[in-house]
Enzyme design. Structure first.
Site, PDB file in Angstrom:
ATOM      1  N   GLU A 182       0.824  -1.212   0.000  1.00 23.19           N
ATOM      2  CA  GLU A 182       0.000   0.000   0.000  1.00 23.19           C
ATOM      3  C   GLU A 182       0.855   1.257   0.000  1.00 23.19           C
ATOM      4  O   GLU A 182       1.761   1.406   0.827  1.00 23.19           O
ATOM      5  CB  GLU A 182      -0.919   0.015   1.224  1.00 23.19           C
ATOM      6  CG  GLU A 182      -1.816   1.234   1.294  1.00 23.19           C
ATOM      7  CD  GLU A 182      -2.629   1.298   2.573  1.00 23.19           C
ATOM      8  OE1 GLU A 182      -3.590   2.090   2.625  1.00 23.19           O
ATOM      9  OE2 GLU A 182      -2.286   0.574   3.538  1.00 23.19           O
TER      10      GLU A 182
ATOM     11  N   ASP B  77      -5.893   2.368  -1.570  1.00 17.12           N
ATOM     12  CA  ASP B  77      -6.580   3.223  -0.607  1.00 17.12           C
ATOM     13  C   ASP B  77      -6.901   4.530  -1.314  1.00 17.12           C
ATOM     14  O   ASP B  77      -5.999   5.327  -1.618  1.00 17.12           O
ATOM     15  CB  ASP B  77      -5.691   3.447   0.614  1.00 17.12           C
ATOM     16  CG  ASP B  77      -6.406   4.191   1.729  1.00 17.12           C
ATOM     17  OD1 ASP B  77      -7.063   5.212   1.441  1.00 17.12           O
ATOM     18  OD2 ASP B  77      -6.299   3.763   2.892  1.00 17.12           O
TER      19      ASP B  77
ATOM     20  N   GLU C 133     -12.109   2.553   6.084  1.00 18.84           N
ATOM     21  CA  GLU C 133     -11.014   2.956   6.965  1.00 18.84           C
ATOM     22  C   GLU C 133     -11.101   4.458   7.199  1.00 18.84           C
ATOM     23  O   GLU C 133     -10.311   5.236   6.675  1.00 18.84           O
ATOM     24  CB  GLU C 133      -9.661   2.564   6.369  1.00 18.84           C
ATOM     25  CG  GLU C 133      -8.530   2.683   7.385  1.00 18.84           C
ATOM     26  CD  GLU C 133      -7.164   2.394   6.781  1.00 18.84           C
ATOM     27  OE1 GLU C 133      -6.355   1.753   7.465  1.00 18.84           O
ATOM     28  OE2 GLU C 133      -6.901   2.815   5.639  1.00 18.84           O
TER      29      GLU C 133
END
Length: 259
Positions: free
Chosen positions: A143, A178, A240
């Site tokens: 990530e 993300d 998240e």
């Protein structure tokens, strides 16, 4: 529409961590993710998942010594043994929790050092993780983290993440896309979703810039969820984010997207 997983490190913090599994189930979630499981025995977490009928879909390898500024070890020269110990430990938890994906954290690169050396260590360690996890049909995620959240992390751009996935060249290694970090660093999220389809194996969401529920700020998530359907993304979308107020009170955004 996407399948949403509650992030128990950020959501339902009104109750102790072990009570968040029930809170997520009561709120309508079928799956959960969180940052780190290592403060609890794997069997205890597995019991919580089973009690609530939840699927664990993601967690991270250990961050290392956070007070010393560490945020993952997999890219740190001289820490290969520690990094691989963390990878092996994560595999034990993944097997116990029946978790299909683990994010292997790279780490922070001190200013003034040779980034190429850190990158090569990371590639070698991710290949090690990929080999270990492949025996159990578990995927490895990497990530990109935005500098605003984690300064000097090994890589911050989704394009750099894709280059690393290509360099690592293992079939069970994917980007963890993300969209909060991606918007801050790269923008053009529609392009990332459509052009990188098949290269990301997990998605996370939050509003930009405040990292709250995805119904405010500069990202049109309804549009992006439609694109995920168009590219036939069948993975999970981790929520998240830090709720603006109470977690349950802030969940109205999800109603239009529930099957």
């Amino acid at each position: 529409m996407p399948k949403f997983a509650a992030n128990l490190s950020m959501m339902f913090t009104e109750v102790p961590f072990l009570d968040r599994f029930k809170a997520a189930k009561d709120a309508g979630f079928r799956a959960v993710e969180f940052l780190f499981p290592y403060d609890y025995p794997a069997a205890q977490l597995a019991e919580k998942l089973q009690e609530q009928g939840l699927q664990q879909v993601l967690f991270n390898t250990s961050p290392g010594d956070i007070p010393r500024g560490e945020w993952g070890l997999a890219a740190l020269p001289g820490r290969e043994n520690d990094a691989r110990h963390d990878i092996d430990l994560a595999l034990e938890y993944a097997l116990a929790l029946a978790c299909p994906s683990v994010h292997v954290m790279a780490g922070v690169v001190p200013e003034g050092t040779m980034v190429a050396e850190y990158q090569q260590v990371f590639v070698d360690n991710i290949r090690y993780a990929a080999s270990r996890f492949a025996e159990h049909n578990i995927n490895v995620m990497i990530e990109a983290l935005s500098p605003q959240i984690k300064p000097n992390y090994l890589f911050s751009s989704q394009y750099a993440a894709l280059e690393l996935v290509n360099l690592i060249d293992r079939p069970n290694v994917f980007m963890q896309l993300d969209l909060f970090h991606a918007q801050i660093v790269d923008g053009n999220l529609s392009y990332l979703i459509t052009e990188f389809a098949g290269r990301y194996g997990h998605i996370q969401i939050a509003s930009v810039p405040n990292r709250h529920e995805p119904d405010e700020g500069e990202v049109n998530y309804a549009h992006l969820f439609g694109l995920l359907d168009e590219v036939n993304y069948n993975g999970w979308v981790g929520c998240e984010y830090h709720p603006r107020a109470g977690t349950v009170a802030g969940l109205a955004w999800i109603t239009p997207f529930q099957a």
